[in-house]
Structures are given as C-alpha cells and as structure tokens.
Write a protein that holds these residues in place. Structure first.
Motif, PDB file in Angstrom:
ATOM      1  N   ASN A   6       1.442   7.693   0.955  1.00  0.00           N
ATOM      2  CA  ASN A   6       1.638   8.469   2.208  1.00  0.00           C
ATOM      3  C   ASN A   6       1.321   9.788   1.756  1.00  0.00           C
ATOM      4  N   PHE A   9      -2.537  10.317  -0.037  1.00  0.00           N
ATOM      5  CA  PHE A   9      -3.205   9.888   0.719  1.00  0.00           C
ATOM      6  C   PHE A   9      -2.729  11.331   1.856  1.00  0.00           C
ATOM      7  N   TYR A  14      -4.830  11.091   5.896  1.00  0.00           N
ATOM      8  CA  TYR A  14      -4.567   9.053   5.671  1.00  0.00           C
ATOM      9  C   TYR A  14      -3.092   9.360   6.260  1.00  0.00           C
ATOM     10  N   GLU A  15      -2.882   7.854   6.486  1.00  0.00           N
ATOM     11  CA  GLU A  15      -1.615   7.265   5.850  1.00  0.00           C
ATOM     12  C   GLU A  15      -1.871   6.578   6.456  1.00  0.00           C
ATOM     13  N   TRP A  16      -0.695   4.937   5.659  1.00  0.00           N
ATOM     14  CA  TRP A  16      -0.906   3.952   5.162  1.00  0.00           C
ATOM     15  C   TRP A  16       0.457   3.473   6.494  1.00  0.00           C
ATOM     16  N   LEU A  48      -4.206   1.528   6.602  1.00  0.00           N
ATOM     17  CA  LEU A  48      -5.178   2.954   6.410  1.00  0.00           C
ATOM     18  C   LEU A  48      -5.243   4.059   7.874  1.00  0.00           C
ATOM     19  N   ARG A  49      -4.839   4.573   8.116  1.00  0.00           N
ATOM     20  CA  ARG A  49      -5.628   5.714   9.265  1.00  0.00           C
ATOM     21  C   ARG A  49      -5.449   7.053   9.802  1.00  0.00           C
ATOM     22  N   ARG A  50      -6.378   7.423   9.761  1.00  0.00           N
ATOM     23  CA  ARG A  50      -6.525   9.621   9.880  1.00  0.00           C
ATOM     24  C   ARG A  50      -5.405   9.738  10.535  1.00  0.00           C
ATOM     25  N   LYS A  51      -4.132  10.465  10.128  1.00  0.00           N
ATOM     26  CA  LYS A  51      -3.582  10.905  10.683  1.00  0.00           C
ATOM     27  C   LYS A  51      -3.762  11.534  11.903  1.00  0.00           C
TER      28      LYS A  51
END
Length: 58
Positions: A6, A9, A14-16, A48-51
């Motif tokens: 995290n 990324f 981004y973050e997991w 994975l998604r955008r923060k």
C-alpha cells in the motif's frame, strides 16, 4: 507485507483492499471439479482500487 504494498502503490494513488465480493467460479465444458474450490473460497482476496473510492464499488 500489505502495508509495504500500500505504501508503494500509494505513490500512484492506489491501494490494496480486502475483496468482500462473493466468490463465483465458472467452469468451462472440459474442466472438471477437482475439489480445490473450497481452498479458494476460504483464502482472503484483495483487489487494487483508487484511493478514496467508495468501498462498495463493484
């Protein structure tokens, strides 16, 4: 390990996060059920998604 991923990324926005969507397995016509699905269903999954994105997206 997830904190490290995290952090790296996070530089790109981004973050997991833990994937809480139900596990759905699709079989092809010539694929047999070998009994491995119970292993996949119980293992934690991440995506994975955008923060700052809402957690219920998808």
């Amino acid at each position: 390990m997830l904190k490290l991923l995290n952090w790296v990324f996070g530089w790109f926005g981004y973050e997991w996060v833990r994937d809480t969507r139900p596990y759905e397995r699709e079989y092809s016509d010539n694929e047999f059920d070998d009994g491995w699905d119970d292993l996949y269903e119980t293992n934690p999954r991440y995506r994975l998604r955008r923060k700052g994105a809402p957690s219920s997206a998808d």
